[in-house]
Write a protein that holds these residues in place. Structure first.
Motif, PDB file in Angstrom:
ATOM      1  N   GLU A 105       0.830  -1.191   0.000  1.00 48.19           N
ATOM      2  CA  GLU A 105       0.000   0.000   0.000  1.00 48.19           C
ATOM      3  C   GLU A 105       0.867   1.244   0.000  1.00 48.19           C
ATOM      4  OE1 GLU A 105      -2.360  -0.594   3.510  1.00 48.19           O
ATOM      5  OE2 GLU A 105      -0.783   0.155   4.843  1.00 48.19           O
ATOM      6  N   VAL A 106       0.268   2.344  -0.405  1.00 46.25           N
ATOM      7  CA  VAL A 106       0.939   3.642  -0.404  1.00 46.25           C
ATOM      8  C   VAL A 106      -0.011   4.661   0.220  1.00 46.25           C
ATOM      9  CG1 VAL A 106       2.342   3.161  -2.446  1.00 46.25           C
ATOM     10  CG2 VAL A 106       0.074   4.195  -2.719  1.00 46.25           C
ATOM     11  N   PRO A 107       0.534   5.727   0.828  1.00 46.11           N
ATOM     12  CA  PRO A 107      -0.334   6.755   1.396  1.00 46.11           C
ATOM     13  C   PRO A 107      -0.948   7.623   0.301  1.00 46.11           C
ATOM     14  CG  PRO A 107       1.971   7.371   1.649  1.00 46.11           C
ATOM     15  CD  PRO A 107       1.963   5.984   1.070  1.00 46.11           C
ATOM     16  N   THR A 108      -2.175   8.047   0.522  1.00 39.58           N
ATOM     17  CA  THR A 108      -2.867   8.922  -0.429  1.00 39.58           C
ATOM     18  C   THR A 108      -3.584  10.025   0.345  1.00 39.58           C
ATOM     19  OG1 THR A 108      -4.928   7.638  -0.396  1.00 39.58           O
ATOM     20  CG2 THR A 108      -3.255   7.011  -2.039  1.00 39.58           C
ATOM     21  N   PRO A 109      -3.861  11.153  -0.312  1.00 43.16           N
ATOM     22  CA  PRO A 109      -4.529  12.253   0.386  1.00 43.16           C
ATOM     23  C   PRO A 109      -6.050  12.094   0.462  1.00 43.16           C
ATOM     24  CG  PRO A 109      -4.005  12.917  -1.843  1.00 43.16           C
ATOM     25  CD  PRO A 109      -3.424  11.533  -1.665  1.00 43.16           C
ATOM     26  N   VAL A 110      -6.593  11.059  -0.149  1.00 43.07           N
ATOM     27  CA  VAL A 110      -8.042  10.844  -0.137  1.00 43.07           C
ATOM     28  C   VAL A 110      -8.355   9.520   0.546  1.00 43.07           C
ATOM     29  CG1 VAL A 110      -8.424  12.194  -2.230  1.00 43.07           C
ATOM     30  CG2 VAL A 110      -7.975   9.751  -2.426  1.00 43.07           C
ATOM     31  N   PRO A 111      -9.551   9.424   1.139  1.00 44.44           N
ATOM     32  CA  PRO A 111      -9.931   8.159   1.789  1.00 44.44           C
ATOM     33  C   PRO A 111      -9.808   6.996   0.820  1.00 44.44           C
ATOM     34  CG  PRO A 111     -11.512   9.879   2.301  1.00 44.44           C
ATOM     35  CD  PRO A 111     -10.593  10.435   1.240  1.00 44.44           C
ATOM     36  N   PRO A 112      -9.374   5.838   1.290  1.00 46.60           N
ATOM     37  CA  PRO A 112      -9.090   5.475   2.691  1.00 46.60           C
ATOM     38  C   PRO A 112      -7.694   5.852   3.159  1.00 46.60           C
ATOM     39  CG  PRO A 112      -8.850   3.551   1.299  1.00 46.60           C
ATOM     40  CD  PRO A 112      -9.322   4.657   0.398  1.00 46.60           C
ATOM     41  N   HIS A 113      -7.010   6.722   2.436  1.00 41.48           N
ATOM     42  CA  HIS A 113      -5.689   7.250   2.795  1.00 41.48           C
ATOM     43  C   HIS A 113      -4.558   6.239   2.663  1.00 41.48           C
ATOM     44  CE1 HIS A 113      -7.473  11.018   3.851  1.00 41.48           C
ATOM     45  NE2 HIS A 113      -8.308  10.410   4.693  1.00 41.48           N
ATOM     46  N   LYS A 114      -4.880   5.013   2.341  1.00 40.56           N
ATOM     47  CA  LYS A 114      -3.883   4.013   1.974  1.00 40.56           C
ATOM     48  C   LYS A 114      -4.498   3.146   0.883  1.00 40.56           C
ATOM     49  CE  LYS A 114      -1.429   3.647   6.392  1.00 40.56           C
ATOM     50  NZ  LYS A 114      -0.155   4.194   5.899  1.00 40.56           N
ATOM     51  N   MET A 115      -3.768   2.952  -0.203  1.00 33.52           N
ATOM     52  CA  MET A 115      -4.255   2.155  -1.322  1.00 33.52           C
ATOM     53  C   MET A 115      -3.107   1.318  -1.864  1.00 33.52           C
ATOM     54  SD  MET A 115      -6.430   4.954  -3.533  1.00 33.52           S
ATOM     55  CE  MET A 115      -7.387   6.238  -2.726  1.00 33.52           C
ATOM     56  N   SER A 116      -3.458   0.354  -2.701  1.00 36.13           N
ATOM     57  CA  SER A 116      -2.417  -0.347  -3.440  1.00 36.13           C
ATOM     58  C   SER A 116      -1.751   0.653  -4.382  1.00 36.13           C
ATOM     59  CB  SER A 116      -3.024  -1.489  -4.258  1.00 36.13           C
ATOM     60  OG  SER A 116      -3.785  -0.960  -5.343  1.00 36.13           O
ATOM     61  N   PRO A 117      -0.516   0.400  -4.795  1.00 42.89           N
ATOM     62  CA  PRO A 117       0.118   1.308  -5.746  1.00 42.89           C
ATOM     63  C   PRO A 117      -0.711   1.505  -7.012  1.00 42.89           C
ATOM     64  CG  PRO A 117       1.779  -0.126  -4.803  1.00 42.89           C
ATOM     65  CD  PRO A 117       0.447  -0.642  -4.325  1.00 42.89           C
ATOM     66  N   TRP A 118      -1.347   0.423  -7.503  1.00 42.63           N
ATOM     67  CA  TRP A 118      -2.163   0.574  -8.715  1.00 42.63           C
ATOM     68  C   TRP A 118      -3.334   1.514  -8.451  1.00 42.63           C
ATOM     69  CZ3 TRP A 118      -7.082   0.215 -10.509  1.00 42.63           C
ATOM     70  CH2 TRP A 118      -7.237   0.233 -11.899  1.00 42.63           C
ATOM     71  N   SER A 119      -4.064   1.280  -7.374  1.00 46.32           N
ATOM     72  CA  SER A 119      -5.231   2.124  -7.093  1.00 46.32           C
ATOM     73  C   SER A 119      -4.820   3.556  -6.787  1.00 46.32           C
ATOM     74  CB  SER A 119      -6.033   1.547  -5.924  1.00 46.32           C
ATOM     75  OG  SER A 119      -6.653   0.330  -6.273  1.00 46.32           O
ATOM     76  N   GLY A 120      -3.742   3.730  -6.039  1.00 45.67           N
ATOM     77  CA  GLY A 120      -3.315   5.078  -5.701  1.00 45.67           C
ATOM     78  C   GLY A 120      -2.887   5.875  -6.917  1.00 45.67           C
ATOM     79  N   SER A 121      -2.064   5.269  -7.765  1.00 45.76           N
ATOM     80  CA  SER A 121      -1.600   5.998  -8.950  1.00 45.76           C
ATOM     81  C   SER A 121      -2.742   6.244  -9.927  1.00 45.76           C
ATOM     82  CB  SER A 121      -0.459   5.237  -9.634  1.00 45.76           C
ATOM     83  OG  SER A 121      -0.854   3.922  -9.989  1.00 45.76           O
ATOM     84  N   THR A 122      -3.681   5.311  -9.999  1.00 42.18           N
ATOM     85  CA  THR A 122      -4.815   5.489 -10.901  1.00 42.18           C
ATOM     86  C   THR A 122      -5.797   6.519 -10.344  1.00 42.18           C
ATOM     87  OG1 THR A 122      -4.525   3.209 -11.639  1.00 42.18           O
ATOM     88  CG2 THR A 122      -6.583   4.272 -12.241  1.00 42.18           C
ATOM     89  N   ALA A 123      -5.923   6.601  -9.015  1.00 41.34           N
ATOM     90  CA  ALA A 123      -6.746   7.654  -8.412  1.00 41.34           C
ATOM     91  C   ALA A 123      -6.153   9.031  -8.710  1.00 41.34           C
ATOM     92  CB  ALA A 123      -6.849   7.440  -6.905  1.00 41.34           C
ATOM     93  N   CYS A 124      -4.841   9.128  -8.645  1.00 40.58           N
ATOM     94  CA  CYS A 124      -4.168  10.376  -9.002  1.00 40.58           C
ATOM     95  C   CYS A 124      -4.412  10.701 -10.478  1.00 40.58           C
ATOM     96  CB  CYS A 124      -2.679  10.239  -8.708  1.00 40.58           C
ATOM     97  SG  CYS A 124      -1.698  11.728  -8.933  1.00 40.58           S
ATOM     98  N   ALA A 125      -4.365   9.683 -11.313  1.00 43.79           N
ATOM     99  CA  ALA A 125      -4.620   9.865 -12.740  1.00 43.79           C
ATOM    100  C   ALA A 125      -6.056  10.292 -13.005  1.00 43.79           C
ATOM    101  CB  ALA A 125      -4.321   8.559 -13.483  1.00 43.79           C
ATOM    102  N   LEU A 126      -6.993   9.736 -12.249  1.00 45.21           N
ATOM    103  CA  LEU A 126      -8.412  10.065 -12.423  1.00 45.21           C
ATOM    104  C   LEU A 126      -8.625  11.568 -12.337  1.00 45.21           C
ATOM    105  CD1 LEU A 126     -11.469   9.159 -12.479  1.00 45.21           C
ATOM    106  CD2 LEU A 126     -11.326   9.133  -9.974  1.00 45.21           C
ATOM    107  N   ASP A 127      -8.029  12.180 -11.338  1.00 45.75           N
ATOM    108  CA  ASP A 127      -8.223  13.612 -11.145  1.00 45.75           C
ATOM    109  C   ASP A 127      -7.682  14.406 -12.336  1.00 45.75           C
ATOM    110  OD1 ASP A 127      -8.990  15.597  -8.820  1.00 45.75           O
ATOM    111  OD2 ASP A 127      -7.213  16.401  -9.805  1.00 45.75           O
TER     112      ASP A 127
END
Length: 200
Positions: A105-127
């Motif tokens: 997992e990696v830290p993220t600024p949005v809930p749940p504040h920890k995601m897998s690297p794939w989900s975190g990087s893709t959430a960043c991409a979504l924005d």
């Protein structure tokens, strides 16, 4: 092929390029045009998108976050919008480049504040990608969203968006319509009309 077999870093690169390209093509007099984000004009959408990229970078590295509130963008046009954008995209890209892709997992600024690297990087991409679409349609440009990009973005949106709706970060989802493709499905889920125009 599962959406998760596509590297989150590739999705992020594509989304960053979409935002970079769209911002570079905004006409000089278009920065106060309305956008699909009803409360914000083009400048405010850009400021929010930039702030979010810096926010993801900050969560990953511990470096300072944005010096402004991305959820209360000023709307004062930037002296050099492309440079403003590029600085944030570079910070985001450097931060993600330092992540171990095999991490749990990696830290993220949005809930749940920890995601897998794939989900975190893709959430960043979504924005980045969706705000690139906002700016593009507001300024008469072609949509930067493709079905190939929209599919993994919708997957991560389904993971993260519902808690954020309660904070007003996303409008209520719009009902699907017959004939919707992957891009339309993503936009409707995020509360955007795929047929939006400035006069709508």
């Amino acid at each position: 092929m599962s959406d998760t077999t596509v590297s989150g870093w590739d999705i992020l690169d594509g989304s960053h390029e979409a935002l970079r390209r769209v911002v570079g093509a905004v006409p000089a007099g278009a920065w106060h045009l309305p956008t699909p984000c009803a409360a914000w004009d083009v400048t405010q959408v850009l400021q929010h998108a930039v702030g979010d990229q810096i926010g993801f970078a900050s969560a990953l590295t511990g470096e300072p976050g944005p010096t402004f509130n991305p959820f209360e963008p000023s709307g004062e046009p930037e002296a050099d919008p492309s440079a403003f954008t590029e600085d944030a995209l570079a910070r985001s890209a450097r931060a993600w480049a330092g992540v171990d892709r095999d991490a749990t997992e990696v830290p993220t600024p949005v809930p749940p504040h920890k995601m897998s690297p794939w989900s975190g990087s893709t959430a960043c991409a979504l924005d980045a990608a969706v705000h690139a679409w906002d700016i593009a349609v507001a300024t008469g440009q072609a949509s930067p969203l493709t079905p190939e990009l929209a599919r993994p973005l919708l997957k991560v949106a389904l993971e993260i968006v519902e808690p954020l709706r309660a904070w007003g970060a996303y409008a209520p989802a719009l009902d699907p319509e017959p004939g919707d493709d992957d891009v339309a499905a993503l936009l409707r889920y995020l509360g955007r009309d795929p047929r939006w125009t400035p006069s709508a």
